[in-house]
Scaffold this motif. Structure first.
Motif, PDB file in Angstrom:
ATOM      1  N   ALA A 274      67.527  50.762  66.025  1.00 58.29           N
ATOM      2  CA  ALA A 274      66.300  51.249  65.413  1.00 58.29           C
ATOM      3  C   ALA A 274      65.739  52.296  66.386  1.00 58.29           C
ATOM      4  O   ALA A 274      66.533  53.054  66.963  1.00 58.29           O
TER       5      ALA A 274
ATOM      6  N   LYS B 248      80.189  54.099  72.618  1.00 58.92           N
ATOM      7  CA  LYS B 248      79.549  52.839  72.229  1.00 58.92           C
ATOM      8  C   LYS B 248      80.264  51.618  72.843  1.00 58.92           C
ATOM      9  O   LYS B 248      79.798  50.499  72.707  1.00 58.92           O
TER      10      LYS B 248
ATOM     11  N   THR C  18      76.286  58.386  62.659  1.00 63.85           N
ATOM     12  CA  THR C  18      77.353  57.518  62.141  1.00 63.85           C
ATOM     13  C   THR C  18      77.216  57.176  60.655  1.00 63.85           C
ATOM     14  O   THR C  18      78.219  57.097  59.955  1.00 63.85           O
TER      15      THR C  18
HETATM   16  C1  6PG Z   1      68.056  56.972  64.856  1.00 62.07           C
HETATM   17  C2  6PG Z   1      68.670  55.653  64.566  1.00 62.07           C
HETATM   18  C3  6PG Z   1      69.251  55.048  65.816  1.00 62.07           C
HETATM   19  C4  6PG Z   1      70.752  55.147  65.636  1.00 62.07           C
HETATM   20  C5  6PG Z   1      71.472  55.097  66.969  1.00 62.07           C
HETATM   21  C6  6PG Z   1      72.948  55.373  66.779  1.00 62.07           C
HETATM   22  O1  6PG Z   1      67.091  57.321  64.210  1.00 62.07           O
HETATM   23  O2  6PG Z   1      68.606  57.670  65.697  1.00 62.07           O
HETATM   24  O3  6PG Z   1      68.210  54.900  63.643  1.00 62.07           O
HETATM   25  O4  6PG Z   1      68.881  53.773  66.096  1.00 62.07           O
HETATM   26  O5  6PG Z   1      71.194  54.114  64.805  1.00 62.07           O
HETATM   27  O6  6PG Z   1      70.906  56.079  67.776  1.00 62.07           O
HETATM   28  O7  6PG Z   1      73.060  56.671  66.349  1.00 62.07           O
HETATM   29  P1  6PG Z   1      74.475  57.359  66.086  1.00 62.07           P
HETATM   30  O8  6PG Z   1      75.013  56.724  64.896  1.00 62.07           O
HETATM   31  O9  6PG Z   1      74.154  58.766  65.878  1.00 62.07           O
HETATM   32  O10 6PG Z   1      75.316  57.138  67.303  1.00 62.07           O
END
Ligand code: 6PG
Length: 244
Positions: free
Chosen positions: A149, A200, A45
Motif C-alpha cells: 500500500a 523483490k 506490476t
Molecule cells: C503504489 C502501490 C505500491 C506498490 C509497490 C510495488 O502506489 O506504488 O500501491 O504499494 O504496490 O510499490 O510496486 P511495483 O509493482 O511497481 O513494484
C-alpha cells in the motif's frame, strides 16, 4: 492460518494467475452475496493483471472497485493509480462507472482520505458493531523496501488499527499519498500479493522469513498471520524465499 505462494516462470504468468484468482474469488463472493468488493494497488506490476481481468469477459455488474492507495495527483496524471486501472482495466472491461470508488488524489490529502473513508463507511454500512470494511479481495504489491500500500518502513500509521484510510507523506518520493490502514488490510477475506522482479527477492525473503515486525516489513501486514493470504510470484522475486 494459511499463507500460500505460487511461483511462475515469468511476471506475465504470475499476473495471469493472480487475475484468474481474483475472478474466482469475486465469483465465489457473488454466489452468496448481492455485491462483491475489491481494492487494487498501483505501481507497475498490476498492468498485465488488469489487462487479463479486462479480457476475461467477467460480468462486473455487481462488483465494486476500490483502491489500496493513491498518489496525491489528478486522475489524469501518469502517477495516478486510478489512471493505471482506468487505462488497463476499467475502460477495456466497460466496468460500471457507478461502481468505481476512486480516491480523489487531486484534493487536499486529508480531505481525500476523509472522503474515501466516508465512501467505504457508506458502501460497507459500517457501524460500531462492524467498524471495519471486509473486502472480498485486496490486491497488494510489494516494494523493494518491503512496503505495501503506501505504508513504508517506520511509518507510525502502521500502528493505527482504528481508522480506515489516511494521508501519508512519503519522504523518499517527496509525495503525499492516501493509503488504506492495517485494520482494513487485516479485515480482508482474501489478500492476493503479486510481486515480480529480482528487486523483490530480498524483501520477500525478509517478509516471509523474519519474525513479525510490520514497522520494519509492512508487507507482512495481513500476509504473515492473515487468513487467505496468497502470493503470486515470478521466479526472480521468489529467489531464495520460496525456491529453497
Ligand atoms: C503504489 C502501490 C505500491 C506498490 C509497490 C510495488 O502506489 O506504488 O500501491 O504499494 O504496490 O510499490 O510496486 P511495483 O509493482 O511497481 O513494484
Amino acid at each position: 492460518m494459511t499463507v500460500q505462494s505460487f511461483v511462475y516462470e515469468s511476471a506475465d504468468a504470475a499476473s495471469a494467475a493472480c487475475a484468474s484468482k481474483v475472478l474466482e474469488l469475486l465469483g465465489q463472493a457473488l454466489s452468496t452475496q448481492p455485491h462483491a468488493s475489491i481494492a487494487v494497488s498501483g505501481g507497475t506490476t498490476p498492468k498485465r493483471m488488469f489487462a487479463d481481468m479486462a479480457r476475461s469477459g467477467f460480468d462486473w455488474t455487481n462488483v465494486h472497485l476500490f483502491w489500496v492507495d493513491e498518489r496525491c495527483v489528478p486522475p489524469t496524471d501518469s502517477e495516478s493509480n486510478y489512471k493505471l486501472a482506468k487505462d488497463h482495466f476499467i475502460d477495456a472491461a466497460h466496468f460500471p462507472a457507478a461502481n468505481v470508488h476512486r480516491i480523489q488524489g487531486e484534493l487536499a490529502p486529508a480531505d481525500a482520505a476523509n472522503l474515501y473513508a466516508a465512501d467505504m463507511s457508506s458502501f460497507f454500512k459500517l457501524d460500531p458493531d462492524h467498524p471495519m470494511p471486509r473486502f472480498d479481495v485486496i490486491h497488494r504489491g510489494l516494494g523493494p523496501d518491503a512496503h505495501t500500500a503506501s505504508l513504508f518502513p517506520g511509518e507510525p500509521l502502521i500502528d493505527d488499527h482504528k481508522n480506515l484510510a489516511a494521508a501519508v507523506y512519503v519522504e523518499k518520493f517527496r509525495q503525499w499519498r492516501i493509503t488504506l490502514l492495517p485494520g482494513v488490510l487485516e479485515a480482508a477475506r482474501h489478500t492476493l500479493t503479486l510481486a515480480a522482479g529480482a528487486d523483490k527477492a530480498e524483501p520477500l525473503n525478509s517478509v516471509l522469513r523474519q519474525p513479525y515486525d510490520p514497522k520494519k516489513y509492512p508487507a507482512q501486514i495481513a500476509t504473515y498471520h492473515g487468513a487467505g493470504a496468497i502470493w503470486f510470484l515470478d521466479k526472480a522475486a521468489a529467489g531464495v524465499a520460496v525456491g529453497s
